[in-house]
Enzyme design. Structure first.
Site, PDB file in Angstrom:
ATOM      1  N   ASP A 112      -2.669 -18.142   1.463  1.00 33.86           N
ATOM      2  CA  ASP A 112      -3.765 -18.889   0.978  1.00 33.86           C
ATOM      3  C   ASP A 112      -4.431 -19.910   1.820  1.00 33.86           C
ATOM      4  OD1 ASP A 112      -1.325 -19.937   0.265  1.00 33.86           O
ATOM      5  OD2 ASP A 112      -1.873 -20.678  -1.735  1.00 33.86           O
ATOM      6  N   ASP A 154      -4.999  -6.824   5.860  1.00 30.33           N
ATOM      7  CA  ASP A 154      -6.385  -6.277   5.524  1.00 30.33           C
ATOM      8  C   ASP A 154      -7.199  -7.307   5.191  1.00 30.33           C
ATOM      9  OD1 ASP A 154      -8.363  -4.679   4.873  1.00 30.33           O
ATOM     10  OD2 ASP A 154      -7.009  -3.498   3.084  1.00 30.33           O
ATOM     11  N   LYS A 211       3.851 -15.228   1.988  1.00 28.13           N
ATOM     12  CA  LYS A 211       3.830 -16.166   0.886  1.00 28.13           C
ATOM     13  C   LYS A 211       5.345 -16.344   0.506  1.00 28.13           C
ATOM     14  CE  LYS A 211       1.233 -17.751  -2.505  1.00 28.13           C
ATOM     15  NZ  LYS A 211       0.761 -19.141  -2.297  1.00 28.13           N
ATOM     16  N   TYR A 256       0.758  -1.268   0.104  1.00 29.49           N
ATOM     17  CA  TYR A 256      -0.242   0.044   0.048  1.00 29.49           C
ATOM     18  C   TYR A 256       0.842   1.268  -0.040  1.00 29.49           C
ATOM     19  CZ  TYR A 256      -4.069  -2.884   1.113  1.00 29.49           C
ATOM     20  OH  TYR A 256      -4.862  -3.896   1.230  1.00 29.49           O
ATOM     21  N   ASP A 259     -10.656  -8.723   7.864  1.00 30.32           N
ATOM     22  CA  ASP A 259     -11.803  -8.714   7.647  1.00 30.32           C
ATOM     23  C   ASP A 259     -12.614 -10.267   7.728  1.00 30.32           C
ATOM     24  OD1 ASP A 259     -11.981  -6.048   7.439  1.00 30.32           O
ATOM     25  OD2 ASP A 259     -11.942  -5.798   5.277  1.00 30.32           O
TER      26      ASP A 259
END
Length: 358
Positions: free
Chosen positions: A225, A249, A193, A143, A253
């Site tokens: 994942d 993020d 990852k 970001y 959620d």
């Protein structure tokens, strides 16, 4: 017994409604445990735009920096959707995070036994319980990485962003996770990852190295994942999850929505020093603002997080959580968590009930 300075940022929508109830609970804790809280209100978001023309006035920043902790209601609403992007209410939230150097976002996800019916998972999975904490890095990663933008490549537009993490950034967020795990069940799962991304390989190496400082905490690793799948398959396996900005993020959620009761979920954003920022995750709900319908429990539980993480008052934090549990056990519910057979109350009455339970 301590005297603590707290800056209140009621903000927009239901923000003032829920902050008012959180303040009553905080003052009751002070009375019961012999602490005093000096409270100062300041403007942020749409309320600040209306009063001062900007979403984060300098006076607000000064008040927050001088405080021991900051308690936020909510920002934003359709009233300000059409204004210039650079001064929207949400800029106030991003701005105060930056001004306070808040790099760690802590989002607990918990299925309260009394609200297990609302969980989106199969009953046999929900029955195992969910009580986890997602620690998300907040100021680095894709970001904020440079270079970023758009270019022409072989005659067509191409957009690009850069995922960057420095060793120091990874180490400090890992320490937040390990410290949090010490106050919980002593387990950290680092999500990355590393099978594909160079930045994740560095992330993993630094987390492993930092773990040497915490021999009492168990460290495991999971690819993002797989972590997303395991959250749905069996979230009871997680205690503290630590991960970067993008993965955090998404996973925070996902973790919050599986509990089924977003009106119950608090959060904290912390820096290396200085005050932390505490807020419910549910947003400003302008459609019910000022109607005594909002659920103040996420904000009240944010006060518990504030007592635990910023003021080092764990017994007081536990007292608030136990009071919320007692109120739920007695069948009291606001509209968002009500079901047949429960007792429906408004925002202020729910505040009364928690204060009485304390």
């Amino acid at each position: 017994m301590g005297n603590y300075r707290i800056t209140l940022l009621p903000g927009d929508g239901i923000g003032p409604d829920i902050i008012a109830q959180a303040v009553r609970v905080l003052e009751k804790v002070g009375a019961e445990f012999g602490h005093s809280f000096t409270l100062e209100e300041a403007l942020i978001g749409g309320a600040a735009i209306d009063a001062a023309g900007v979403p984060l006035p300098v006076e607000t920043v000064a008040s927050c920096k001088a405080a021991d902790a900051v308690l936020l209601g909510a920002v934003g609403g359709p009233k300000w959707d059409a204004i210039e992007k650079s001064i929207r209410p949400e800029r106030g939230l991003l701005g105060i995070r930056k001004e306070l150097g808040l790099f760690a976002n802590l989002r607990p996800a918990r299925i309260w036994p009394q609200l297990a019916h609302a969980c989106y998972l199969r009953p046999d999975v929900a029955a195992k319980g969910v009580d986890m904490l997602v620690v998300r890095e907040l100021t680095g990663g894709i970001y904020f990485g440079e270079p970023r933008g758009e270019k022409l490549e072989d005659g067509e537009r191409a957009g690009y962003n850069t995922m960057v993490y420095k060793v120091s950034e990874v180490r400090r967020i890992a320490r937040v996770a390990f410290e949090a795990a010490r106050k919980r069940r002593g387990r950290v799962c680092s999500v990355d990852k590393a099978n594909v991304l160079d930045v994740s390989q560095l992330w993993r190496e630094v987390v492993i190295d930092t773990a040497k400082e915490y021999p009492d905490v168990e460290l495991t690793h999971m690819y993002v994942d797989n972590a997303a799948m395991q959250l749905v398959r069996d979230p009871s396996q997680f205690d503290v999850v630590v991960t970067g900005n993008l993965f955090g993020d998404i996973l925070s959620d996902e973790a919050s929505v599986i509990t089924g009761s977003i009106g119950m979920l608090p959060s904290a954003s912390l820096g290396e020093s200085g005050p932390g920022l505490y807020e419910p995750i549910h947003g400003s709900a302008p459609d019910i603002a000022g109607q005594d319908k909002a659920n103040p429990l996420a904000t009240i539980l944010s006060v518990a997080m504030m007592l635990r993480h910023s003021l080092d008052l764990p017994a007081e934090a536990e007292a608030i959580e136990a009071a919320v549990e007692k109120v739920l056990d007695a069948g009291w519910r606001t509209g968002d968590i009500a079901e047949p057979g429960t007792k429906l109350v408004g925002c202020a009455r729910m505040g009364d009930l928690v204060v009485e339970a304390l």
